[in-house]
Design a protein around this motif. Structure first.
Motif, PDB file in Angstrom:
ATOM      1  N   PHE A   1     144.015  61.525 100.134  1.00 28.13           N
ATOM      2  CA  PHE A   1     143.205  61.336  98.919  1.00 28.13           C
ATOM      3  C   PHE A   1     143.990  60.515  97.888  1.00 28.13           C
ATOM      4  N   ARG A   2     145.279  60.816  97.769  1.00 27.73           N
ATOM      5  CA  ARG A   2     146.101  60.061  96.805  1.00 27.73           C
ATOM      6  C   ARG A   2     146.185  58.590  97.188  1.00 27.73           C
ATOM      7  N   ALA A   3     146.149  58.312  98.495  1.00 29.78           N
ATOM      8  CA  ALA A   3     146.253  56.919  98.951  1.00 29.78           C
ATOM      9  C   ALA A   3     145.030  56.086  98.572  1.00 29.78           C
ATOM     10  N   VAL A   4     143.867  56.734  98.384  1.00 29.10           N
ATOM     11  CA  VAL A   4     142.668  55.961  98.041  1.00 29.10           C
ATOM     12  C   VAL A   4     142.410  55.913  96.535  1.00 29.10           C
ATOM     13  N   VAL A   5     143.330  56.463  95.750  1.00 26.87           N
ATOM     14  CA  VAL A   5     143.157  56.434  94.287  1.00 26.87           C
ATOM     15  C   VAL A   5     142.993  55.009  93.750  1.00 26.87           C
ATOM     16  N   PRO A   6     143.827  54.035  94.187  1.00 26.60           N
ATOM     17  CA  PRO A   6     143.652  52.666  93.656  1.00 26.60           C
ATOM     18  C   PRO A   6     142.247  52.105  93.942  1.00 26.60           C
ATOM     19  N   LEU A   7     141.725  52.400  95.151  1.00 24.01           N
ATOM     20  CA  LEU A   7     140.380  51.969  95.524  1.00 24.01           C
ATOM     21  C   LEU A   7     139.344  52.546  94.554  1.00 24.01           C
ATOM     22  N   LEU A   8     139.478  53.828  94.242  1.00 27.03           N
ATOM     23  CA  LEU A   8     138.526  54.476  93.335  1.00 27.03           C
ATOM     24  C   LEU A   8     138.690  53.958  91.910  1.00 27.03           C
ATOM     25  N   GLU A   9     139.942  53.764  91.494  1.00 30.35           N
ATOM     26  CA  GLU A   9     140.187  53.270  90.136  1.00 30.35           C
ATOM     27  C   GLU A   9     139.617  51.863  89.940  1.00 30.35           C
ATOM     28  N   ASP A  10     139.798  51.006  90.966  1.00 34.31           N
ATOM     29  CA  ASP A  10     139.278  49.639  90.867  1.00 34.31           C
ATOM     30  C   ASP A  10     137.771  49.617  90.680  1.00 34.31           C
ATOM     31  N   ASN A  11     137.116  50.677  91.139  1.00 35.70           N
ATOM     32  CA  ASN A  11     135.659  50.683  91.146  1.00 35.70           C
ATOM     33  C   ASN A  11     135.050  51.568  90.066  1.00 35.70           C
ATOM     34  N   ARG A  12     135.872  52.002  89.149  1.00 36.70           N
ATOM     35  CA  ARG A  12     135.390  52.971  88.166  1.00 36.70           C
ATOM     36  C   ARG A  12     134.226  52.458  87.323  1.00 36.70           C
ATOM     37  N   THR A  13     134.237  51.175  86.964  1.00 34.38           N
ATOM     38  CA  THR A  13     133.148  50.647  86.125  1.00 34.38           C
ATOM     39  C   THR A  13     131.796  50.738  86.837  1.00 34.38           C
ATOM     40  N   PHE A  14     131.817  50.753  88.174  1.00 30.52           N
ATOM     41  CA  PHE A  14     130.569  50.954  88.925  1.00 30.52           C
ATOM     42  C   PHE A  14     130.291  52.453  89.132  1.00 30.52           C
ATOM     43  N   SER A  15     131.331  53.211  89.476  1.00 30.54           N
ATOM     44  CA  SER A  15     131.135  54.624  89.864  1.00 30.54           C
ATOM     45  C   SER A  15     130.665  55.506  88.714  1.00 30.54           C
ATOM     46  N   GLU A  16     131.128  55.168  87.512  1.00 33.11           N
ATOM     47  CA  GLU A  16     130.828  56.054  86.387  1.00 33.11           C
ATOM     48  C   GLU A  16     129.333  56.066  86.060  1.00 33.11           C
ATOM     49  N   PRO A  17     128.701  54.890  85.840  1.00 33.44           N
ATOM     50  CA  PRO A  17     127.245  54.912  85.628  1.00 33.44           C
ATOM     51  C   PRO A  17     126.481  55.353  86.887  1.00 33.44           C
ATOM     52  N   ARG A  18     127.009  55.000  88.057  1.00 38.26           N
ATOM     53  CA  ARG A  18     126.374  55.448  89.305  1.00 38.26           C
ATOM     54  C   ARG A  18     126.275  56.971  89.341  1.00 38.26           C
ATOM     55  N   GLN A  19     127.345  57.653  88.938  1.00 34.49           N
ATOM     56  CA  GLN A  19     127.336  59.114  88.971  1.00 34.49           C
ATOM     57  C   GLN A  19     126.303  59.675  87.994  1.00 34.49           C
ATOM     58  N   ARG A  20     126.143  59.023  86.857  1.00 35.09           N
ATOM     59  CA  ARG A  20     125.139  59.496  85.891  1.00 35.09           C
ATOM     60  C   ARG A  20     123.731  59.370  86.457  1.00 35.09           C
ATOM     61  N   VAL A  21     123.473  58.237  87.166  1.00 33.84           N
ATOM     62  CA  VAL A  21     122.152  58.061  87.795  1.00 33.84           C
ATOM     63  C   VAL A  21     121.930  59.143  88.856  1.00 33.84           C
ATOM     64  N   ILE A  22     122.945  59.397  89.676  1.00 33.24           N
ATOM     65  CA  ILE A  22     122.819  60.415  90.735  1.00 33.24           C
ATOM     66  C   ILE A  22     122.582  61.791  90.119  1.00 33.24           C
TER      67      ILE A  22
END
Lengths: 203, 203
Positions: free
Chosen positions: A87-108
């Motif tokens: 999980f720690r190894a994929v942190v950079p992947l998740l961080e790079d995508n935060r501007t998409f994931s954050e509003p996406r989570q609100r829609v979900i």
């Protein structure tokens, strides 16, 4: 979740997310997403089976990155420490995508059908990680229990991180796994678990 | 899952389960379930919002039994031992209903829409238990993490029990929570978790 694919695919995902935020998921059609992205409806359906999938494309990227990271951890590492390292190894992947994931989570979170889809994807991811643990020689039921527990803690950390811009994901992940250990420790002292017979799991 | 309600309601649940097993969930209508149960379609809809709910009625019974059991555990008990004790308290309820739950689980496992529904109910149950833990004075994030982890272990044990008639649920529950503790213990030794700062959780 990270996104995947070429320019048209990425434009479709952004257009879908933008429209869902503007009007609500239920009010948006695949044709409207295609129009906003500047492609035909036919192109939309070449990339996505339906309008839900626009938001879930990145799950495959995450799954592949996690299984690759798990394959890279030493076999001697116990299941949950190996999962935490992955999980720690994929942190950079998740961080790079935060501007998409954050509003996406609100829609979900605002859309029951999307919440059910997200939960199904989470269950599928736990099953994939359980299979990867079995491939490392972890027996059942340890493999499934570790994968489900690990995904539970991972989801808990990612959700908290998406809700609070002040939090950093890597320390939050480590803290959540530490919390998990702290929470389970009193199980040994209460007499609620079976004593004496020991555990079926390798230590 | 346990069932609830008067004779017509129970007959509708059994008729639905029987028809789903005979023909597959997608091939059965609410009108056919009503006919098999010897009631009108109107009566069906007085009891259930749709044909999915015929299989999920018992979730409310389980939720109420679990929250009542949790309210009965001493406040001094740590979150996961308190949850384990609550899960053990509902074992008789689950055992009494095994002849219904076992084929029910097979129908759910074979039907993606039902699997998504089941997962959503599981998430809702975890949220209910997290709220009950907060009422006992357990702070966040411990309450949510404990509830999700506890439900994960509970679901793991119940699934294994439904698949194997030779297993008994109470020892399986205790063993699964013991396994959980065994799995998390190595997190302390790997250097993967944050050291020194301690945990945010009360011990």
């Amino acid at each position: 979740m990270p996104r995947d694919g070429g320019p048209a695919r990425l434009r479709l995902q952004q257009a879908g997310l933008d429209l869902y935020q503007e009007r609500g998921y239920d009010q948006v059609t695949a044709a409207e997403i295609a129009a906003r992205a500047g492609v035909t409806e036919r192109t939309f359906y070449r990339h996505f089976a339906d309008k839900r999938e626009v938001l879930f494309d990145g799950e495959n990227v995450l799954r592949d990155a996690l299984t690759a990271a798990l394959a890279d951890t030493p076999e001697a590492l116990a299941p949950l420490p190996a999962l935490l390292r992955s999980f720690r190894a994929v942190v950079p992947l998740l961080e790079d995508n935060r501007t998409f994931s954050e509003p996406r989570q609100r829609v979900i979170d605002a859309t029951p059908a999307l919440r059910e889809r997200e939960q199904a994807k989470t269950v599928a991811l736990a099953e994939t990680l359980a299979a990867a643990l079995r491939d490392r020689g972890v027996p059942e039921p340890a493999a499934s229990l570790a994968a489900r527990t690990g995904i539970t803690a991972f989801g808990h950390a990612v959700t908290a991180w998406l809700l609070d811009p002040a939090l950093r994901l890597d320390p939050l992940l480590r803290q959540t796994f530490e919390d998990l250990r702290t929470l389970t420790a009193p199980l040994a002292a209460t007499g609620e678990v079976s004593r004496g017979a020991g555990s079926r799991l390798p230590r």
